[in-house]
Design a protein around this motif. Structure first.
Motif, PDB file in Angstrom:
ATOM      1  N   LEU A 270      -3.777   2.731  -9.976  1.00 43.37           N
ATOM      2  CA  LEU A 270      -2.446   2.256 -10.354  1.00 43.37           C
ATOM      3  C   LEU A 270      -1.782   1.504  -9.205  1.00 43.37           C
ATOM      4  O   LEU A 270      -1.123   0.481  -9.423  1.00 43.37           O
ATOM      5  N   LEU A 271      -1.966   1.993  -7.994  1.00 40.05           N
ATOM      6  CA  LEU A 271      -1.414   1.329  -6.816  1.00 40.05           C
ATOM      7  C   LEU A 271      -2.000  -0.072  -6.675  1.00 40.05           C
ATOM      8  O   LEU A 271      -1.280  -1.043  -6.422  1.00 40.05           O
ATOM      9  N   PHE A 272      -3.301  -0.180  -6.867  1.00 42.36           N
ATOM     10  CA  PHE A 272      -3.958  -1.485  -6.814  1.00 42.36           C
ATOM     11  C   PHE A 272      -3.381  -2.420  -7.871  1.00 42.36           C
ATOM     12  O   PHE A 272      -3.053  -3.575  -7.588  1.00 42.36           O
ATOM     13  N   ARG A 273      -3.221  -1.911  -9.106  1.00 38.29           N
ATOM     14  CA  ARG A 273      -2.690  -2.749 -10.192  1.00 38.29           C
ATOM     15  C   ARG A 273      -1.261  -3.209  -9.921  1.00 38.29           C
ATOM     16  O   ARG A 273      -0.916  -4.360 -10.158  1.00 38.29           O
ATOM     17  N   VAL A 274      -0.429  -2.298  -9.437  1.00 35.53           N
ATOM     18  CA  VAL A 274       0.967  -2.640  -9.143  1.00 35.53           C
ATOM     19  C   VAL A 274       1.018  -3.721  -8.078  1.00 35.53           C
ATOM     20  O   VAL A 274       1.728  -4.724  -8.224  1.00 35.53           O
ATOM     21  N   ASN A 275       0.274  -3.537  -7.006  1.00 35.17           N
ATOM     22  CA  ASN A 275       0.287  -4.520  -5.925  1.00 35.17           C
ATOM     23  C   ASN A 275      -0.294  -5.855  -6.378  1.00 35.17           C
ATOM     24  O   ASN A 275       0.174  -6.917  -5.957  1.00 35.17           O
ATOM     25  N   HIS A 276      -1.291  -5.824  -7.232  1.00 34.06           N
ATOM     26  CA  HIS A 276      -1.848  -7.059  -7.781  1.00 34.06           C
ATOM     27  C   HIS A 276      -0.782  -7.798  -8.599  1.00 34.06           C
ATOM     28  O   HIS A 276      -0.626  -9.022  -8.466  1.00 34.06           O
ATOM     29  N   LEU A 277      -0.042  -7.056  -9.425  1.00 34.67           N
ATOM     30  CA  LEU A 277       1.016  -7.674 -10.231  1.00 34.67           C
ATOM     31  C   LEU A 277       2.142  -8.241  -9.367  1.00 34.67           C
ATOM     32  O   LEU A 277       2.753  -9.251  -9.713  1.00 34.67           O
ATOM     33  N   LEU A 278       2.398  -7.581  -8.239  1.00 32.96           N
ATOM     34  CA  LEU A 278       3.455  -8.038  -7.338  1.00 32.96           C
ATOM     35  C   LEU A 278       2.979  -9.169  -6.425  1.00 32.96           C
ATOM     36  O   LEU A 278       3.774  -9.746  -5.693  1.00 32.96           O
TER      37      LEU A 278
END
Length: 118
Positions: free
Chosen positions: A37-45
């Motif tokens: 989830l951390l990876f996905r959030v940072n990717h989206l940001l």
């Protein structure tokens, strides 16, 4: 989509994302997925904006319209299926596909359990 019904980001404190979850089962499940989830959030940001995600149990933060309302099919499997499978089913947007997934999982577990009894 499946997470939105039981988890809501409530604030970003420094570089920590605070997420309210419906109950301890959702907290444990999401904690086990925190890295992804951390990876996905940072990717989206578009970069490394969040260092960690903290999941707090706070059902009052989740709007009632978002709360999971299991359909009859999900409710019939609720006692037999592991939380991980119910969580996975909750992420399937297509209702027919979700029902088929739960039915298949239920059948496989029943078959496995019947072989253990032999």
């Amino acid at each position: 989509e499946g997470l939105r019904r039981n988890a809501v980001a409530v604030r970003l404190r420094e570089r920590t994302l605070i997420v309210s979850v419906a109950d301890v089962l959702w907290q444990r499940q999401l904690e086990s997925m925190a890295g992804e989830l951390l990876f996905r959030v940072n990717h989206l940001l578009g970069g490394a904006g969040v260092d960690q995600i903290v999941f707090q149990i706070s059902p009052r933060d989740i709007p009632p319209a978002n709360m999971d309302k299991p359909d009859r099919t999900e409710a019939s499997h609720a006692n037999a299926l592991p939380t991980e499978l119910l969580f996975a089913a909750g992420t399937i947007a297509d209702e027919e596909l979700r029902t088929r997934f739960l039915h298949a999982a239920d059948n496989l577990i029943a078959r496995r359990d019947s072989h253990l009894d032999d």
